[in-house]
Design a protein around this motif. Structure first.
Motif, PDB file in Angstrom:
ATOM      1  N   PRO A   1      27.056  26.511  50.385  1.00  0.00           N
ATOM      2  CA  PRO A   1      27.860  26.457  49.024  1.00  0.00           C
ATOM      3  C   PRO A   1      28.064  24.882  48.516  1.00  0.00           C
ATOM      4  CG  PRO A   1      29.006  27.883  50.375  1.00  0.00           C
ATOM      5  CD  PRO A   1      27.907  27.249  51.451  1.00  0.00           C
ATOM      6  N   ARG A   2      27.706  23.963  49.120  1.00  0.00           N
ATOM      7  CA  ARG A   2      27.735  22.677  48.897  1.00  0.00           C
ATOM      8  C   ARG A   2      26.623  22.078  48.002  1.00  0.00           C
ATOM      9  NH1 ARG A   2      30.289  18.908  54.069  1.00  0.00           N
ATOM     10  NH2 ARG A   2      32.296  20.200  54.150  1.00  0.00           N
ATOM     11  N   THR A   3      25.639  22.959  48.060  1.00  0.00           N
ATOM     12  CA  THR A   3      24.500  22.571  47.276  1.00  0.00           C
ATOM     13  C   THR A   3      24.762  22.924  45.818  1.00  0.00           C
ATOM     14  OG1 THR A   3      23.401  24.777  47.507  1.00  0.00           O
ATOM     15  CG2 THR A   3      22.747  22.853  49.210  1.00  0.00           C
ATOM     16  N   ASN A   4      23.907  22.358  44.669  1.00  0.00           N
ATOM     17  CA  ASN A   4      24.259  22.929  43.408  1.00  0.00           C
ATOM     18  C   ASN A   4      23.756  24.244  42.970  1.00  0.00           C
ATOM     19  OD1 ASN A   4      25.258  20.115  42.941  1.00  0.00           O
ATOM     20  ND2 ASN A   4      22.916  19.332  42.370  1.00  0.00           N
ATOM     21  N   THR A   5      22.603  24.575  43.580  1.00  0.00           N
ATOM     22  CA  THR A   5      22.329  25.984  43.231  1.00  0.00           C
ATOM     23  C   THR A   5      23.213  27.103  43.696  1.00  0.00           C
ATOM     24  OG1 THR A   5      19.982  25.560  43.520  1.00  0.00           O
ATOM     25  CG2 THR A   5      20.510  27.487  43.508  1.00  0.00           C
ATOM     26  N   ILE A   6      23.608  26.929  45.063  1.00  0.00           N
ATOM     27  CA  ILE A   6      24.638  27.936  45.451  1.00  0.00           C
ATOM     28  C   ILE A   6      25.784  27.879  44.901  1.00  0.00           C
ATOM     29  CG2 ILE A   6      25.466  29.188  47.542  1.00  0.00           C
ATOM     30  CD1 ILE A   6      22.484  29.298  47.319  1.00  0.00           C
ATOM     31  N   SER A   7      26.559  26.483  44.956  1.00  0.00           N
ATOM     32  CA  SER A   7      27.930  26.707  44.355  1.00  0.00           C
ATOM     33  C   SER A   7      27.891  26.965  42.677  1.00  0.00           C
ATOM     34  CB  SER A   7      28.165  25.012  44.154  1.00  0.00           C
ATOM     35  OG  SER A   7      27.216  24.061  43.467  1.00  0.00           O
ATOM     36  N   SER A   8      26.781  26.825  42.068  1.00  0.00           N
ATOM     37  CA  SER A   8      26.520  27.157  40.534  1.00  0.00           C
ATOM     38  C   SER A   8      26.880  28.824  40.568  1.00  0.00           C
ATOM     39  CB  SER A   8      25.500  26.610  39.854  1.00  0.00           C
ATOM     40  OG  SER A   8      25.504  25.487  39.808  1.00  0.00           O
ATOM     41  N   VAL A   9      26.116  29.358  41.482  1.00  0.00           N
ATOM     42  CA  VAL A   9      26.008  31.013  41.619  1.00  0.00           C
ATOM     43  C   VAL A   9      27.233  31.411  41.869  1.00  0.00           C
ATOM     44  CG1 VAL A   9      25.096  32.740  42.840  1.00  0.00           C
ATOM     45  CG2 VAL A   9      23.595  31.105  42.175  1.00  0.00           C
ATOM     46  N   ALA A  10      27.983  30.812  42.826  1.00  0.00           N
ATOM     47  CA  ALA A  10      29.336  31.065  43.218  1.00  0.00           C
ATOM     48  C   ALA A  10      30.263  31.180  42.092  1.00  0.00           C
ATOM     49  CB  ALA A  10      29.786  30.153  44.413  1.00  0.00           C
ATOM     50  N   ARG A  11      30.221  29.948  41.174  1.00  0.00           N
ATOM     51  CA  ARG A  11      31.100  29.770  40.246  1.00  0.00           C
ATOM     52  C   ARG A  11      30.852  30.774  39.218  1.00  0.00           C
ATOM     53  NH1 ARG A  11      30.382  24.302  41.391  1.00  0.00           N
ATOM     54  NH2 ARG A  11      28.414  24.100  40.215  1.00  0.00           N
ATOM     55  N   ILE A  12      29.780  31.320  39.104  1.00  0.00           N
ATOM     56  CA  ILE A  12      29.330  32.163  37.757  1.00  0.00           C
ATOM     57  C   ILE A  12      29.763  33.454  38.528  1.00  0.00           C
ATOM     58  CG2 ILE A  12      27.500  33.318  36.773  1.00  0.00           C
ATOM     59  CD1 ILE A  12      25.947  31.058  36.794  1.00  0.00           C
ATOM     60  N   ARG A  13      29.748  33.693  39.680  1.00  0.00           N
ATOM     61  CA  ARG A  13      30.092  35.113  40.260  1.00  0.00           C
ATOM     62  C   ARG A  13      31.767  35.160  40.278  1.00  0.00           C
ATOM     63  NH1 ARG A  13      28.980  37.364  46.359  1.00  0.00           N
ATOM     64  NH2 ARG A  13      30.438  39.061  46.296  1.00  0.00           N
ATOM     65  N   ASN A  14      32.285  34.193  40.416  1.00  0.00           N
ATOM     66  CA  ASN A  14      33.658  34.005  40.400  1.00  0.00           C
ATOM     67  C   ASN A  14      34.283  34.149  38.997  1.00  0.00           C
ATOM     68  OD1 ASN A  14      36.687  33.063  41.468  1.00  0.00           O
ATOM     69  ND2 ASN A  14      36.224  31.721  39.683  1.00  0.00           N
ATOM     70  N   ALA A  15      33.568  33.611  37.908  1.00  0.00           N
ATOM     71  CA  ALA A  15      34.085  33.823  36.583  1.00  0.00           C
ATOM     72  C   ALA A  15      33.847  35.452  36.086  1.00  0.00           C
ATOM     73  CB  ALA A  15      33.284  32.747  35.748  1.00  0.00           C
ATOM     74  N   LEU A  16      32.864  36.004  36.805  1.00  0.00           N
ATOM     75  CA  LEU A  16      32.492  37.284  36.266  1.00  0.00           C
ATOM     76  C   LEU A  16      33.542  38.562  36.877  1.00  0.00           C
ATOM     77  CD1 LEU A  16      28.601  37.659  36.372  1.00  0.00           C
ATOM     78  CD2 LEU A  16      29.920  37.425  34.354  1.00  0.00           C
ATOM     79  N   ALA A  17      33.772  38.108  38.409  1.00  0.00           N
ATOM     80  CA  ALA A  17      34.728  38.694  38.825  1.00  0.00           C
ATOM     81  C   ALA A  17      36.396  38.539  38.337  1.00  0.00           C
ATOM     82  CB  ALA A  17      34.691  38.568  40.578  1.00  0.00           C
ATOM     83  N   TYR A  18      36.371  37.414  37.910  1.00  0.00           N
ATOM     84  CA  TYR A  18      37.847  37.165  37.535  1.00  0.00           C
ATOM     85  C   TYR A  18      38.168  37.939  36.228  1.00  0.00           C
ATOM     86  CZ  TYR A  18      41.919  34.643  35.521  1.00  0.00           C
ATOM     87  OH  TYR A  18      43.327  34.414  34.880  1.00  0.00           O
ATOM     88  N   ALA A  19      36.807  37.882  35.341  1.00  0.00           N
ATOM     89  CA  ALA A  19      36.954  38.577  33.996  1.00  0.00           C
ATOM     90  C   ALA A  19      37.230  40.060  34.041  1.00  0.00           C
ATOM     91  CB  ALA A  19      35.830  38.154  33.235  1.00  0.00           C
ATOM     92  N   THR A  20      36.336  40.459  35.082  1.00  0.00           N
ATOM     93  CA  THR A  20      36.338  42.160  35.379  1.00  0.00           C
ATOM     94  C   THR A  20      37.723  42.552  35.893  1.00  0.00           C
ATOM     95  OG1 THR A  20      34.166  42.157  35.857  1.00  0.00           O
ATOM     96  CG2 THR A  20      35.582  43.879  36.621  1.00  0.00           C
ATOM     97  N   HIS A  21      38.236  41.728  36.815  1.00  0.00           N
ATOM     98  CA  HIS A  21      39.876  42.224  37.286  1.00  0.00           C
ATOM     99  C   HIS A  21      40.840  41.907  36.303  1.00  0.00           C
ATOM    100  CE1 HIS A  21      38.798  43.099  41.373  1.00  0.00           C
ATOM    101  NE2 HIS A  21      37.754  42.126  41.365  1.00  0.00           N
ATOM    102  N   THR A  22      40.710  40.969  35.428  1.00  0.00           N
ATOM    103  CA  THR A  22      41.456  40.536  34.381  1.00  0.00           C
ATOM    104  C   THR A  22      41.867  41.606  33.505  1.00  0.00           C
ATOM    105  OG1 THR A  22      41.497  38.224  34.708  1.00  0.00           O
ATOM    106  CG2 THR A  22      42.310  38.865  32.721  1.00  0.00           C
ATOM    107  N   PHE A  23      40.509  42.017  32.920  1.00  0.00           N
ATOM    108  CA  PHE A  23      40.375  43.255  32.066  1.00  0.00           C
ATOM    109  C   PHE A  23      41.149  44.266  32.524  1.00  0.00           C
ATOM    110  CE2 PHE A  23      38.426  47.032  30.435  1.00  0.00           C
ATOM    111  CZ  PHE A  23      38.388  46.966  29.187  1.00  0.00           C
ATOM    112  N   PHE A  24      40.768  44.872  33.970  1.00  0.00           N
ATOM    113  CA  PHE A  24      41.507  46.049  34.283  1.00  0.00           C
ATOM    114  C   PHE A  24      42.982  45.955  34.283  1.00  0.00           C
ATOM    115  CE2 PHE A  24      36.999  47.342  35.320  1.00  0.00           C
ATOM    116  CZ  PHE A  24      36.960  48.559  35.073  1.00  0.00           C
ATOM    117  N   GLN A  25      43.447  44.604  34.742  1.00  0.00           N
ATOM    118  CA  GLN A  25      44.733  44.416  34.822  1.00  0.00           C
ATOM    119  C   GLN A  25      45.532  44.536  33.721  1.00  0.00           C
ATOM    120  OE1 GLN A  25      46.613  43.896  37.659  1.00  0.00           O
ATOM    121  NE2 GLN A  25      45.192  43.444  39.275  1.00  0.00           N
TER     122      GLN A  25
END
Length: 341
Positions: A181-205
């Motif tokens: 996760p310290r590499t640019n590629t994996i950290s970018s994917v993790a941030r995108i995944r986090n944003a998508l998961a957050y948006a999904t959970h926020t919508f349902f909440q």
């Protein structure tokens, strides 16, 4: 300017002498003023020494250069000589990250606070307190953190730290799950995944409440389908629902989103927690109109002996990769998981 405490790991770092230099002004008639202005003072001074600036001769002799060096050393116009018994101080400029964004923060550490050689290697980790300051005439970095207190330093051996500055293949990173996760590629994917998961959970909440869903067990859903002439010969307890059956339940029977839970263990993964009845598992499917199953979720089986028994039932060895993955997740206390469709 404001105080800040942070926990970061070091991406890059460099150490630099923290000494002041006083250079003689160079005014070479052969060098246009606009060009001189672009030459750093240190290079201008060296040019003056080597080329014999301010002399009529364009070429200075070796003796002349040596004489100038000796005169500058004793003149006091350049860097100050260190006090006997005391080394000149230096500072480390660290480019640190906590993974929350792609950019790094510049952290400035004085040598009086720590052994800078322990801080500058890539992969080192630090916990510091300091003051955030604006960098005057900054081009890329607008602010930096001036460290006032070092709370912790985690050292990294440059010879063994695998995340280098070069481009690393994904196959290589699979061997370093805890560091990738310290590499640019994996950290970018993790941030995108986090944003998508957050948006999904926020919508349902925000938009979905428990009253918006119909909740029924798998067994209840089977009973409903069997009462319909269209499906009575197509469904038996223990069979998985097809798309038509799922849409019939959500669009024609309940006409709103629904949750079907407690499925038979034979149609779900062995890693799902076995219920007390011994035949169903702690699972759930979220069904919505026009789609069918939107997402699935389950509780992991945390009882080792039950996992072992389920593997024996399925004829899988204890060394099966799925079992190892499940056990690793349990060690991380990740009891619940969701699966997108």
């Amino acid at each position: 300017m404001f105080p800040l405490r942070g926990v970061w790991w070091v991406k890059t770092g460099r150490e630099q002498d923290k000494t002041s230099f006083a250079f003689l002004e160079v005014n070479d008639a052969n060098c246009p003023p606009n060009v001189q202005a672009r030459i750093p003072p240190c290079l201008r001074s060296l040019m003056r020494l080597v080329t014999g600036a301010n002399n009529n001769s364009a070429n200075a002799t070796t003796d002349g250069v040596a004489a100038r060096l000796n005169s500058i050393k004793s003149s006091g116009n350049t860097k100050t000589e260190p006090t006997p018994g005391r080394t000149l101080s230096s500072v480390a400029y660290l480019q640190v990250s906590d993974g929350s964004c792609a950019t790094t923060l510049q952290v400035v550490v004085d040598s009086s606070m720590a052994n800078l050689k322990e801080l500058t290697p890539s992969g080192s980790s630090i916990v510091v307190e300091g003051v955030m300051k604006e960098i005057p005439d900054a081009t890329k970095k607008k602010v930096e953190l001036k460290v006032q207190k070092i709370l912790h330093v985690g050292t990294a051996d440059p010879a063994k730290y695998p995340i280098t500055k070069t481009r690393l293949p994904l196959e290589f990173l699979r061997n370093y799950v805890h560091l990738r996760p310290r590499t640019n590629t994996i950290s970018s994917v993790a941030r995108i995944r986090n944003a998508l998961a957050y948006a999904t959970h926020t919508f349902f909440q925000i938009h979905v409440t428990s009253n918006s869903f119909e909740r029924i067990t798998y067994t209840e859903a089977v009973d409903i389908l069997k009462k319909n002439v269209k499906f009575e010969s197509m469904i038996e307890w223990g069979m998985d629902f097809n798309a038509d059956q799922e849409r019939f339940l959500v669009e024609e029977v309940f006409k709103k989103p629904m949750i079907v839970y407690h499925h038979p263990k034979q149609i779900k993964s062995f890693s799902m927690r076995l219920n007390d009845d011994g035949v169903t598992v702690a699972s759930m499917d979220v069904l919505v109109p026009k789609v069918g199953v939107l997402m699935s979720g389950s509780q992991w089986e945390e009882r080792y002996e039950v996992l072992e028994k389920r593997l024996n039932e399925l004829g899988l060895p204890l060394g099966h990769r799925a079992f190892s993955d499940c056990h690793a997740i349990l060690q991380q206390n990740q009891i619940f998981t969701f699966h997108k469709h």
